[in-house]
Scaffold this motif. Structure first.
Motif, short mmCIF file in Angstrom:
data_model
loop_
_atom_site.label_atom_id
_atom_site.label_comp_id
_atom_site.label_asym_id
_atom_site.label_seq_id
_atom_site.Cartn_x
_atom_site.Cartn_y
_atom_site.Cartn_z
N LEU A 160 0.84 -1.20 0.00
CA LEU A 160 0.00 0.00 0.00
C LEU A 160 0.87 1.25 0.00
N ASN A 161 1.89 1.27 0.85
CA ASN A 161 2.78 2.43 0.93
C ASN A 161 3.55 2.65 -0.37
N LYS A 162 3.78 1.56 -1.11
CA LYS A 162 4.48 1.66 -2.40
C LYS A 162 3.52 2.01 -3.53
N GLY A 163 2.22 2.01 -3.25
CA GLY A 163 1.23 2.32 -4.27
C GLY A 163 0.96 1.18 -5.22
N SER A 164 1.29 -0.05 -4.82
CA SER A 164 1.09 -1.22 -5.68
C SER A 164 -0.25 -1.88 -5.37
N ARG A 165 -1.24 -1.62 -6.20
CA ARG A 165 -2.56 -2.21 -5.96
C ARG A 165 -2.53 -3.73 -6.13
N GLN A 166 -1.81 -4.21 -7.13
CA GLN A 166 -1.74 -5.66 -7.37
C GLN A 166 -1.09 -6.37 -6.19
N GLY A 167 0.02 -5.81 -5.69
CA GLY A 167 0.68 -6.41 -4.54
C GLY A 167 -0.19 -6.36 -3.30
N LEU A 168 -0.89 -5.24 -3.12
CA LEU A 168 -1.77 -5.08 -1.97
C LEU A 168 -2.89 -6.11 -1.97
N ILE A 169 -3.55 -6.25 -3.11
CA ILE A 169 -4.65 -7.22 -3.21
C ILE A 169 -4.11 -8.64 -3.04
N TRP B 142 -14.27 -8.80 6.43
CA TRP B 142 -13.90 -7.38 6.35
C TRP B 142 -12.83 -7.18 5.28
N ILE B 143 -11.77 -7.99 5.34
CA ILE B 143 -10.69 -7.87 4.36
C ILE B 143 -11.18 -8.26 2.97
N LEU B 144 -12.06 -9.26 2.89
CA LEU B 144 -12.62 -9.67 1.60
C LEU B 144 -13.37 -8.50 0.96
N ALA B 145 -14.14 -7.77 1.76
CA ALA B 145 -14.89 -6.62 1.24
C ALA B 145 -13.93 -5.53 0.75
N ILE B 146 -12.81 -5.35 1.46
CA ILE B 146 -11.83 -4.34 1.05
C ILE B 146 -11.15 -4.74 -0.25
N ILE B 147 -10.89 -6.03 -0.42
CA ILE B 147 -10.31 -6.51 -1.69
C ILE B 147 -11.23 -6.17 -2.86
N PRO C 196 -7.97 7.47 -0.63
CA PRO C 196 -7.88 7.77 0.82
C PRO C 196 -8.78 6.88 1.67
N VAL C 197 -9.96 6.55 1.13
CA VAL C 197 -10.90 5.71 1.87
C VAL C 197 -10.39 4.28 1.99
N THR C 198 -9.97 3.68 0.86
CA THR C 198 -9.48 2.30 0.91
C THR C 198 -8.16 2.22 1.68
N THR C 199 -7.36 3.28 1.61
CA THR C 199 -6.12 3.31 2.39
C THR C 199 -6.42 3.23 3.88
N ARG C 200 -7.38 4.04 4.33
CA ARG C 200 -7.77 4.01 5.75
C ARG C 200 -8.27 2.63 6.14
N LYS C 201 -9.08 2.03 5.30
CA LYS C 201 -9.66 0.72 5.61
C LYS C 201 -8.58 -0.36 5.70
N VAL C 202 -7.62 -0.31 4.79
CA VAL C 202 -6.52 -1.29 4.82
C VAL C 202 -5.71 -1.12 6.10
N ILE D 169 -6.65 0.16 8.96
CA ILE D 169 -7.45 -0.22 10.13
C ILE D 169 -7.56 -1.73 10.25
N THR D 170 -7.85 -2.40 9.14
CA THR D 170 -7.99 -3.86 9.20
C THR D 170 -6.66 -4.54 9.53
N SER D 171 -5.56 -3.93 9.09
CA SER D 171 -4.25 -4.47 9.43
C SER D 171 -4.01 -4.40 10.94
N LEU D 172 -4.36 -3.28 11.54
CA LEU D 172 -4.24 -3.14 13.00
C LEU D 172 -5.14 -4.15 13.70
N TYR D 173 -6.35 -4.30 13.18
CA TYR D 173 -7.30 -5.26 13.76
C TYR D 173 -6.75 -6.68 13.70
N TRP D 174 -6.16 -7.02 12.57
CA TRP D 174 -5.61 -8.37 12.38
C TRP D 174 -4.42 -8.61 13.32
#
Length: 203
Positions: free
Chosen positions: A89-98, A155-160, A170-176, A178-183
């Motif tokens: 996410l920090n690198k801006g790689s959507r493919q890697g993130l998903i 939750w993570i499935l919905a974000i994917i 900005p919205v999907t970044t926040r969600k990723v 938050i879910t990472s902290l939750y995990w």
């Protein structure tokens, strides 16, 4: 004058959107605090009840450490892949993130499957939540953690799905984030479950 007014409106909109995102992050931290309280109560309850076997099976009789160790390894690995997802996410790689998010929930699904198999095996042997105070505390604590992992899975499935449609925003970044902290929080809770419920149980 009109251009200046439009620029001002855009700034107000951006500030309002930023404030809303910060408010949602704050709401998540409040949720995490309440979850800490919930698990603290469950751990305290289990510690009080773990000697109450009512003549039935105790921890040493029901715990199968190889399976528990496998669950622990899988969940800790999923925490690592969740971290790799944030790195993408920090690198801006959507493919890697998903991709890393998909690996994370796949490992989460494996953990849930093993945990459910463990609990169902106990039930099939007649060791249910009603058998004794110890098993009541055991089932409640372990199942509550498993339920949280299940929530994290969906939750993570919905974000994917959102990332596939809208990309990194900005919205999907926040969600990723938050879910990472939750995990990671669930992984930390599992370390306590592993130590207090399983490891201390067989010692």
């Amino acid at each position: 004058m009109t251009h200046s007014a439009n620029h001002t409106n855009e700034l107000v909109h951006e500030d309002g959107h930023h404030d809303l995102e910060e408010l949602r992050k704050f709401g998540f931290w409040l949720f995490l605090i309440t979850d800490c309280i919930l698990f603290s109560v469950l751990f305290a309850t289990f510690v009080v009840l773990r000697e109450g076997t009512a003549g039935g099976p105790g921890p040493k009789d029901i715990i199968e450490m190889p399976g528990v160790i496998a669950e622990t390894f899988i969940l800790l690995t999923s925490s690592f892949t969740s971290g790799l997802a944030v790195l993408s996410l920090n690198k801006g790689s959507r493919q890697g993130l998903i991709g890393w998010l998909a690996v994370t929930i796949l490992l989460g699904a494996c953990f849930i499957g093993l945990e459910m198999s463990e609990l169902l095996a106990l039930i099939s042997e007649g060791h249910t939540i009603r058998t004794s105070a110890f098993l009541s505390g055991f089932f409640t604590l372990v199942a509550t953690h498993g339920l949280h992992v299940s929530v994290g899975f969906f939750w993570i499935l919905a974000i994917i799905l959102q990332l596939s449609r809208h990309g990194i925003t900005p919205v999907t970044t926040r969600k990723v984030q938050i879910t990472s902290l939750y995990w990671h929080f669930l992984d930390a809770v599992w370390i306590f479950v592993f130590s207090v419920v399983y490891l201390m149980g067989v010692m």
